[in-house]
Write a protein that holds these residues in place. Structure first.
Motif, mmCIF file in Angstrom:
data_model
loop_
_atom_site.group_PDB
_atom_site.id
_atom_site.type_symbol
_atom_site.label_atom_id
_atom_site.label_comp_id
_atom_site.label_asym_id
_atom_site.label_seq_id
_atom_site.Cartn_x
_atom_site.Cartn_y
_atom_site.Cartn_z
ATOM 1 N N LEU A 128 6.823 -4.420 2.381
ATOM 2 C CA LEU A 128 7.238 -3.028 2.544
ATOM 3 C C LEU A 128 8.464 -2.728 1.691
ATOM 4 O O LEU A 128 8.530 -1.696 1.013
ATOM 5 C CB LEU A 128 7.523 -2.765 4.026
ATOM 6 C CG LEU A 128 7.940 -1.359 4.427
ATOM 7 C CD1 LEU A 128 6.904 -0.335 3.997
ATOM 8 C CD2 LEU A 128 8.165 -1.285 5.944
ATOM 9 N N ALA A 129 9.443 -3.630 1.701
ATOM 10 C CA ALA A 129 10.653 -3.428 0.904
ATOM 11 C C ALA A 129 10.317 -3.380 -0.585
ATOM 12 O O ALA A 129 10.825 -2.527 -1.325
ATOM 13 C CB ALA A 129 11.659 -4.542 1.188
ATOM 14 N N HIS A 130 9.445 -4.279 -1.027
ATOM 15 C CA HIS A 130 9.069 -4.301 -2.446
ATOM 16 C C HIS A 130 8.365 -3.009 -2.842
ATOM 17 O O HIS A 130 8.643 -2.425 -3.903
ATOM 18 C CB HIS A 130 8.160 -5.502 -2.709
ATOM 19 C CG HIS A 130 7.698 -5.597 -4.138
ATOM 20 N ND1 HIS A 130 6.533 -4.983 -4.590
ATOM 21 C CD2 HIS A 130 8.244 -6.208 -5.219
ATOM 22 C CE1 HIS A 130 6.382 -5.223 -5.864
ATOM 23 N NE2 HIS A 130 7.399 -5.968 -6.280
ATOM 24 N N ALA A 131 7.437 -2.541 -2.003
ATOM 25 C CA ALA A 131 6.699 -1.312 -2.324
ATOM 26 C C ALA A 131 7.629 -0.116 -2.388
ATOM 27 O O ALA A 131 7.467 0.767 -3.244
ATOM 28 C CB ALA A 131 5.605 -1.083 -1.279
ATOM 29 N N LEU A 132 8.611 -0.064 -1.512
ATOM 30 C CA LEU A 132 9.556 1.052 -1.529
ATOM 31 C C LEU A 132 10.458 1.000 -2.758
ATOM 32 O O LEU A 132 10.761 2.024 -3.367
ATOM 33 C CB LEU A 132 10.388 1.037 -0.250
ATOM 34 C CG LEU A 132 9.629 1.409 1.037
ATOM 35 C CD1 LEU A 132 10.423 1.014 2.263
ATOM 36 C CD2 LEU A 132 9.323 2.904 1.062
ATOM 37 N N GLU A 133 10.889 -0.200 -3.123
ATOM 38 C CA GLU A 133 11.749 -0.336 -4.308
ATOM 39 C C GLU A 133 11.009 0.067 -5.575
ATOM 40 O O GLU A 133 11.580 0.710 -6.463
ATOM 41 C CB GLU A 133 12.252 -1.771 -4.424
ATOM 42 C CG GLU A 133 13.395 -2.094 -3.473
ATOM 43 C CD GLU A 133 13.968 -3.467 -3.716
ATOM 44 O OE1 GLU A 133 15.209 -3.590 -3.720
ATOM 45 O OE2 GLU A 133 13.191 -4.414 -3.909
ATOM 46 N N THR A 134 9.739 -0.293 -5.680
ATOM 47 C CA THR A 134 8.981 0.077 -6.880
ATOM 48 C C THR A 134 8.771 1.575 -6.971
ATOM 49 O O THR A 134 8.452 2.094 -8.051
ATOM 50 C CB THR A 134 7.610 -0.621 -6.893
ATOM 51 O OG1 THR A 134 6.867 -0.256 -5.726
ATOM 52 C CG2 THR A 134 7.765 -2.129 -6.944
ATOM 53 N N VAL A 202 14.664 7.597 5.483
ATOM 54 C CA VAL A 202 13.464 6.913 5.948
ATOM 55 C C VAL A 202 13.880 5.641 6.673
ATOM 56 O O VAL A 202 14.748 4.895 6.188
ATOM 57 C CB VAL A 202 12.528 6.569 4.768
ATOM 58 C CG1 VAL A 202 11.319 5.765 5.255
ATOM 59 C CG2 VAL A 202 12.062 7.833 4.062
ATOM 60 N N LEU A 203 13.269 5.399 7.830
ATOM 61 C CA LEU A 203 13.492 4.177 8.596
ATOM 62 C C LEU A 203 12.225 3.345 8.510
ATOM 63 O O LEU A 203 11.140 3.818 8.867
ATOM 64 C CB LEU A 203 13.814 4.505 10.056
ATOM 65 C CG LEU A 203 14.918 5.554 10.267
ATOM 66 C CD1 LEU A 203 15.036 5.921 11.734
ATOM 67 C CD2 LEU A 203 16.251 5.038 9.736
ATOM 68 N N ALA A 204 12.342 2.110 8.028
ATOM 69 C CA ALA A 204 11.158 1.294 7.767
ATOM 70 C C ALA A 204 11.294 -0.059 8.449
ATOM 71 O O ALA A 204 12.360 -0.672 8.410
ATOM 72 C CB ALA A 204 10.973 1.099 6.260
ATOM 73 N N GLY A 205 10.204 -0.511 9.085
ATOM 74 C CA GLY A 205 10.211 -1.829 9.703
ATOM 75 C C GLY A 205 9.511 -1.863 11.038
ATOM 76 O O GLY A 205 8.292 -1.702 11.121
ATOM 77 N N ASP A 206 10.300 -2.038 12.099
ATOM 78 C CA ASP A 206 9.749 -2.270 13.432
ATOM 79 C C ASP A 206 10.230 -1.175 14.379
ATOM 80 O O ASP A 206 11.432 -0.912 14.482
ATOM 81 C CB ASP A 206 10.204 -3.645 13.943
ATOM 82 C CG ASP A 206 9.574 -4.002 15.273
ATOM 83 O OD1 ASP A 206 8.525 -4.660 15.274
ATOM 84 O OD2 ASP A 206 10.144 -3.593 16.310
ATOM 85 N N VAL A 207 9.295 -0.547 15.084
ATOM 86 C CA VAL A 207 9.668 0.568 15.949
ATOM 87 C C VAL A 207 10.568 0.116 17.085
ATOM 88 O O VAL A 207 11.431 0.872 17.547
ATOM 89 C CB VAL A 207 8.399 1.271 16.484
ATOM 90 C CG1 VAL A 207 7.650 0.402 17.487
ATOM 91 C CG2 VAL A 207 8.747 2.620 17.101
#
Length: 728
Positions: A128-134, A202-207
């Motif tokens: 997820l972090a990689h996709a957001l950075e790209t 944006v908040l990304a990860g675990d709810v």
């Protein structure tokens, strides 16, 4: 039927039957209450009974950045499985997250690109972090705070710092008890994490971590989470979160769609691999994921925004007078024109108003827009390189994205600067459209209606001229007019492009008669329809006095090519603006855009129409407008109840009496060659007088101010740049 044991970190329990990739599964969920000993007992008791074990929230391995480590507690639980496959989601999570973001981009472009993103946490969410950075997003990690209680200090939680300490972080977490990796609400940690949550869009990860450590209010945020239950969604709705996107596919169960974590999905995929005789691997999992017909579940949480599609549109002043008419800048009337115009060009984009009330009568879809203004006039944009305007448009796109827009339209001159939106689209977090497809469609429809109302029975047997034919709008107008009228004159100051355009039209429309010219003089006498689409800025592009009686001039240019004084020289000639559009619904622009209430420019209407259709894509870009897109946008125009606002000439709508008067005068001129020649001669003389008068004014003023202006130009630009930066 295969059976999967799901170890829940809480106390959840129960049995559910689901279908996945053509197989039926029984999911037996058992809660361990955060105890690794209890989890090990549950796995030991199920050994030999279940086909796979899913450790939901109990990882066997840890990954942060490029570092990896084992988790002792998770490994101890897995050893009790006695040969059964034990999966924690690590084999498929990264691939699923990256695929999910690609699908989200297709559904709602701009939701994840070039945003401020807080990873909550980044642990085991590397994909997820990689996709957001790209996608150009700026990332911060909440891991130092939620796992170690560190306050937000300079550098703490940044990608660079995290990579340096990732290995030592995983060593500490790998030996920590299971409870250390589970979200637990702690007021002290919540206070320390608050600045991070306030910074993020944006908040990304675990709810679970978002709920445990996030503040009570998170207005307008977007959450990207692996999965979320109804209780999670209600909690986020109460906090003001606008949208939640779930990154894993739901399972088909008897009670309806069932949210599934990456661990559960990996366990199911492992069973499918065993059934098909395929060795378990990430590649095998991805091969199976490709068989899923799935799109991420995107949930609008706020009632006032649910089902509303948002867009933005960029406007700009046409001249210094437009700047001074704005209530916030009336005081500039005491300053020199040059200073006002140049300072305004350096100002950052200005949020103007919200567009409300648009609704499709066919689908009920509601739309909402945001007007954003640049300060530069067309003259200022032309004085500078396109990068000057690109930078401000890209900033406007970020403003629009922050307000929930998924598409931004380029208005007036911003749609023709440089490469007509291509570069802006490449660097924008949301989709971009120039609006030129609907501008062409509305222009041609307005021309057709004008011909009917002017009594031209069969325009297809007439002759059309396009001035500015090699431009983005002019070229596609010429190609479409050639298909309908088959006798067109192409006028442009670019002869090499004229030749290429003629060759294209002849290939597309065999039998079409195409004439090319670098000037309109000598050809306007035979043309029934003239479309002007130039960037001439006050230069004379045609002699209206020589026009055919009752000719129709459709002026698409902004600023207009034909002014009121020029149009008045031949009252029998109908000068209309490009088709203005009524957007369906009780539309309120919240600002005077220079048109009657509820009436929109066609380029703005295209942006609204695409939002209404849910087409958040860069629809019209560049200088080569596709005919199929013009036809498609016109079909959508009818589908959603858009319609032309009427024939508008020089700022006012024409009623039947005004058109009848023009028709009668044109008819007299057609039947009286002497009267026509006199009208043409008088019009040409008055046109020449207008030009001489304009030149005289410039000549008289020039000696007084030319030297001072040349001397002050550099200083004005410096002051303008300084004031603009100060305003930023």
């Amino acid at each position: 039927m295969k059976t999967v044991l799901v170890i829940d970190p809480g106390e959840a329990s129960g049995t559910t039957t689901v279908r996945f990739l053509g197989l039926e599964f029984v999911l037996r969920r058992a809660g361990c209450g955060g105890s690794p000993e209890r989890a090990a007992t549950l796995v030991r008791e199920a050994a030999g009974i279940v086909d796979a074990v899913a450790l939901d929230g109990v990882p066997c391995s840890l990954q942060l950045g490029s570092a990896r480590a084992r988790h002792d507690a998770g490994r101890a639980v897995a050893r009790e499985a006695a040969g059964a496959a034990v999966l924690d989601g690590g084999g498929i999570r990264a691939g699923l997250e990256r695929w999910a973001l690609a699908l989200i981009d297709r559904a709602q472009p701009g939701m994840t690109a070039r945003r401020r993103v807080l990873m909550v946490p980044g642990l085991n969410h590397g994909g997820l972090a990689h996709a957001l950075e790209t996608r150009g997003s700026r990332l911060r990690y909440a891991d130092p705070t939620v796992f170690f209680g560190l306050p937000r200090l300079p550098g703490v939680g940044s990608p660079t710092t995290l990579e340096k300490v990732a290995r030592s972080t995983l060593q500490a977490l790998g030996a920590a008890p299971m409870a250390r990796l589970l979200p637990a609400p702690t007021p002290r940690l919540a206070r320390r994490a608050r600045p991070l949550f306030e910074w993020a869009e944006v908040l990304a990860g675990d709810v679970g971590f978002i709920r445990a450590h996030g503040p009570d209010r998170l207005p307008g945020r977007t959450a990207l989470v692996e999965t979320a239950g109804q209780e999670d969604l209600e909690d986020l709705r109460f906090r003001g979160v606008a949208t939640v996107a779930m990154l894993t596919p739901a399972l088909e169960s008897e009670a309806g769609p069932l949210p599934a974590s990456a661990a559960v999905l990996e366990a199911l995929l492992a069973c499918v691999c065993a059934e098909r005789g395929v060795r378990r691997s990430e590649d095998a999992y991805l091969d199976l994921v490709a068989e899923l017909s799935w799109s991420p579940d995107i949930v609008d949480l706020q009632p006032d925004s649910a089902g509303v599609h948002r867009f933005a549109f960029v406007i700009h002043p046409l001249d210094v007078g437009s700047i001074r008419r704005h209530p916030r800048f009336r005081w500039t009337r005491f300053l020199p024109d040059a200073l006002v115009e140049r300072v305004a060009a350096h100002l950052p984009p200005l949020y103007v108003s919200r567009i409300r009330g648009g609704r499709s009568p066919s689908t009920g879809r509601r739309i909402e827009g945001h007007l954003i203004a640049l300060g530069a006039t067309p003259r200022e944009m032309m004085r500078r390189g396109p990068e000057f305007t690109y930078a401000r448009l890209e900033r406007a796109a970020r403003m629009a994205a922050a307000r929930g827009a998924r598409l931004m339209g380029l208005g007036a001159f911003t749609s023709v600067v440089g490469d007509a939106g291509v570069t802006v689209s490449r660097n924008s977090p949301i989709a971009i459209t120039s609006g030129n497809s609907l501008t062409v469609a509305a222009t041609l429809e307005a021309a057709k209606q004008a011909a009917i109302r002017m009594g031209i029975r069969d325009l297809t047997r007439g002759r059309a001229m396009v001035i500015g034919a090699t431009g983005s709008i002019g070229s596609v107008c010429a190609r479409m007019l050639a298909q309908a009228i088959r006798d067109v004159v192409l006028v442009s100051i670019e002869p090499e492009k004229l030749i290429e355009l003629k060759r294209l039209i002849v290939r597309e429309t065999p039998g079409a008669r195409v004439t090319v010219a670098t000037r309109s003089s000598g050809l306007v006498e035979d043309c029934d329809l003239i479309v002007t689409a130039t960037s001439a800025f006050g230069q004379r592009i045609l002699d209206i006095g020589r026009c055919k009686p009752g000719a129709i001039i459709c002026d698409v240019a902004r600023p207009p090519d034909i002014g009121p004084e020029e149009a008045a020289l031949r009252p029998d000639v109908l000068v209309i603006e490009s088709g203005e559009v009524l957007i369906p619904g009780d539309v309120d622009f919240g600002y005077d855009i220079g048109l009657p209430p509820k009436v929109s420019y066609a380029c703005l209407a295209e942006t609204a129409l695409l939002a209404m259709e849910g087409r958040f894509e860069s629809y019209t870009l560049g200088r080569d407008i596709r005919i199929d897109k013009v036809k498609e946008i016109y079909a959508l125009f009818g589908k959603h109840g858009f319609r032309l606002a009427g024939l508008r000439s020089l700022g006012r709508y024409l009623d039947d009496d005004a058109l009848l008067e023009k028709r009668d005068l044109a008819e007299r001129l057609r039947h009286d060659p002497a009267l026509l020649e006199r009208a043409r001669r008088e019009a040409s003389e008055r046109l020449a007088a207008l030009e001489i008068g304009a030149k005289g004014i410039r000549v008289r003023r020039e000696p007084v101010r030319s030297a001072a202006r040349r001397w002050l130009t550099g200083g004005i630009d410096a002051v303008a740049l300084w004031l603009g930066r100060a305003r930023v």
